[in-house]
Design a protein around this motif. Sequence first.
Motif, PDB file in Angstrom:
ATOM      1  N   ASP A  10      19.526  -8.219  -4.908  1.00  0.00           N
ATOM      2  CA  ASP A  10      18.325  -8.379  -4.263  1.00  0.00           C
ATOM      3  C   ASP A  10      18.341  -7.826  -2.517  1.00  0.00           C
ATOM      4  O   ASP A  10      17.486  -7.197  -2.074  1.00  0.00           O
ATOM      5  N   LYS A  11      19.571  -8.111  -1.892  1.00  0.00           N
ATOM      6  CA  LYS A  11      19.852  -7.877  -0.656  1.00  0.00           C
ATOM      7  C   LYS A  11      19.738  -6.170  -0.353  1.00  0.00           C
ATOM      8  O   LYS A  11      19.269  -5.838   0.411  1.00  0.00           O
ATOM      9  N   VAL A  12      20.561  -5.748  -1.355  1.00  0.00           N
ATOM     10  CA  VAL A  12      20.504  -4.033  -1.346  1.00  0.00           C
ATOM     11  C   VAL A  12      19.108  -3.553  -1.526  1.00  0.00           C
ATOM     12  O   VAL A  12      18.514  -2.632  -0.714  1.00  0.00           O
ATOM     13  N   ARG A  13      18.444  -4.001  -2.437  1.00  0.00           N
ATOM     14  CA  ARG A  13      17.130  -3.752  -2.732  1.00  0.00           C
ATOM     15  C   ARG A  13      16.110  -3.955  -1.436  1.00  0.00           C
ATOM     16  O   ARG A  13      15.270  -2.937  -0.876  1.00  0.00           O
ATOM     17  N   GLU A  14      16.500  -5.128  -0.664  1.00  0.00           N
ATOM     18  CA  GLU A  14      15.604  -5.256   0.499  1.00  0.00           C
ATOM     19  C   GLU A  14      15.880  -4.363   1.538  1.00  0.00           C
ATOM     20  O   GLU A  14      14.926  -3.602   2.251  1.00  0.00           O
ATOM     21  N   VAL A  15      17.251  -3.909   1.725  1.00  0.00           N
ATOM     22  CA  VAL A  15      17.481  -2.731   2.550  1.00  0.00           C
ATOM     23  C   VAL A  15      16.999  -1.509   2.421  1.00  0.00           C
ATOM     24  O   VAL A  15      16.517  -1.008   3.087  1.00  0.00           O
ATOM     25  N   LEU A  16      17.071  -1.281   1.113  1.00  0.00           N
ATOM     26  CA  LEU A  16      16.451   0.315   0.758  1.00  0.00           C
ATOM     27  C   LEU A  16      14.896   0.219   1.075  1.00  0.00           C
ATOM     28  O   LEU A  16      14.409   1.300   1.403  1.00  0.00           O
ATOM     29  N   CYS A  17      14.251  -0.843   0.637  1.00  0.00           N
ATOM     30  CA  CYS A  17      12.888  -0.976   0.814  1.00  0.00           C
ATOM     31  C   CYS A  17      12.489  -1.009   2.397  1.00  0.00           C
ATOM     32  O   CYS A  17      11.591  -0.125   2.956  1.00  0.00           O
ATOM     33  N   ASP A  18      13.364  -1.447   3.373  1.00  0.00           N
ATOM     34  CA  ASP A  18      13.053  -1.440   4.942  1.00  0.00           C
ATOM     35  C   ASP A  18      13.625   0.062   5.286  1.00  0.00           C
ATOM     36  O   ASP A  18      12.723   0.469   6.064  1.00  0.00           O
ATOM     37  N   ALA A  19      14.682   0.368   4.920  1.00  0.00           N
ATOM     38  CA  ALA A  19      15.142   1.862   5.498  1.00  0.00           C
ATOM     39  C   ALA A  19      14.181   3.047   4.956  1.00  0.00           C
ATOM     40  O   ALA A  19      13.997   3.871   5.542  1.00  0.00           O
ATOM     41  N   LEU A  20      13.547   2.892   3.712  1.00  0.00           N
ATOM     42  CA  LEU A  20      12.910   4.174   3.013  1.00  0.00           C
ATOM     43  C   LEU A  20      11.512   3.649   2.965  1.00  0.00           C
ATOM     44  O   LEU A  20      10.774   4.738   2.684  1.00  0.00           O
ATOM     45  N   GLY A  21      11.083   2.521   3.193  1.00  0.00           N
ATOM     46  CA  GLY A  21       9.630   2.497   3.131  1.00  0.00           C
ATOM     47  C   GLY A  21       9.082   2.348   1.879  1.00  0.00           C
ATOM     48  O   GLY A  21       7.857   3.066   1.772  1.00  0.00           O
ATOM     49  N   VAL A  22       9.748   1.980   0.937  1.00  0.00           N
ATOM     50  CA  VAL A  22       9.321   1.813  -0.478  1.00  0.00           C
ATOM     51  C   VAL A  22       9.033   0.358  -1.015  1.00  0.00           C
ATOM     52  O   VAL A  22       9.529  -0.427  -0.421  1.00  0.00           O
ATOM     53  N   ASP A  23       8.297   0.283  -1.914  1.00  0.00           N
ATOM     54  CA  ASP A  23       7.830  -1.069  -2.178  1.00  0.00           C
ATOM     55  C   ASP A  23       9.168  -1.255  -3.345  1.00  0.00           C
ATOM     56  O   ASP A  23       9.756  -0.763  -4.058  1.00  0.00           O
ATOM     57  N   ASP A  24       9.219  -2.884  -3.463  1.00  0.00           N
ATOM     58  CA  ASP A  24      10.463  -3.216  -4.430  1.00  0.00           C
ATOM     59  C   ASP A  24      10.348  -3.070  -5.687  1.00  0.00           C
ATOM     60  O   ASP A  24      11.305  -2.873  -6.549  1.00  0.00           O
ATOM     61  N   ASP A  25       9.238  -2.859  -6.228  1.00  0.00           N
ATOM     62  CA  ASP A  25       9.142  -2.259  -7.692  1.00  0.00           C
ATOM     63  C   ASP A  25       9.567  -1.032  -7.998  1.00  0.00           C
ATOM     64  O   ASP A  25       9.484  -0.569  -9.141  1.00  0.00           O
TER      65      ASP A  25
END
Lengths: 130, 166
Positions: A10-25
């Motif tokens: 979950d935290k890695v997903r959050e990092v990637l969403c923040d860094a790449l501006g993508v949605d978690d889905d």
Amino acid sequence: MSGTHEEVYDKVREVLCDALGVDDDEVTPETTLQGDLGAESIDFLDIVFRLEKTFEIKIPKGELFPDDIINNPEYVDGDQMTRAGLDKLKAAMPHADFSQFEKEPRISTLPDLFTVHTIVNYVETKLAAA
Amino acid sequence: MRWIWIDRFVEFTPGESASAVKNVTLAEEYLQDHFPNYPVVPPSLMIEGMAQTAGILVGEARDFTENVILAKIRVARFDDYAVPGDQLRYDARIEMIDSVCAQTLGTVSKNGDRIGQVDLIFSHVNQASKTLDLPDHNFVFTEQFIRLLGAFRDGLARQDDDTDGK
């Protein structure tokens, strides 16, 4: 800090969403950072910074993304990665799944090694060693 | 010529942090259109103000020998407007710097109140992009930019002289 597989994911997903501006889905374990999420070279630096902060770990240069091997012309033969390069990369990236890449180690498919799953594996290894 | 989006440095600790201010005035042309009859500073220009503050901080840390290029806006968040008459302040801090890049954290304040956060990544292009066909000279830190820091240091020197004279 440590955490269950689910918490780390979950935290890695959050990092990637923040860094790449993508949605978690848009982020699943098999999602590739470059091909699917459009990460560029500077984003990899950003991702490393964010992972370090989020998980309170130190990520030495080239450990998560071993670009010294990937960009080394010695290991390239046309679009193929040489056997020596592949061995070196496998040793450097125990956190990546080489089962597909190994069948046909083409340079153009190298980015596919960098999946969300690869990052989660790496973080879990680091946390276990801490 | 270059559009400079900070008026002067008010604090500068080499390799660590820098603060600059910008006084917003209705004489600035872009405010006539952004927006007609409702002038507000575009957030993109506040990001540029932070990039110039943090960029000079990062450049100075390597004696301005590197071309420091804004590579990524990691975070840009604004909670309030800035309008003519306001003073903006950009406080930037280096979180990490190496031969390839630098990461800075920054806050934007208006008349003393924090209104935003802008975190950036800069790339040292001489180091990071050897394959690019770049000019030999430093095309980022022109005389105009260096003068901004010079003006701050001149001010400090004058203060020292005044203190010595007392």
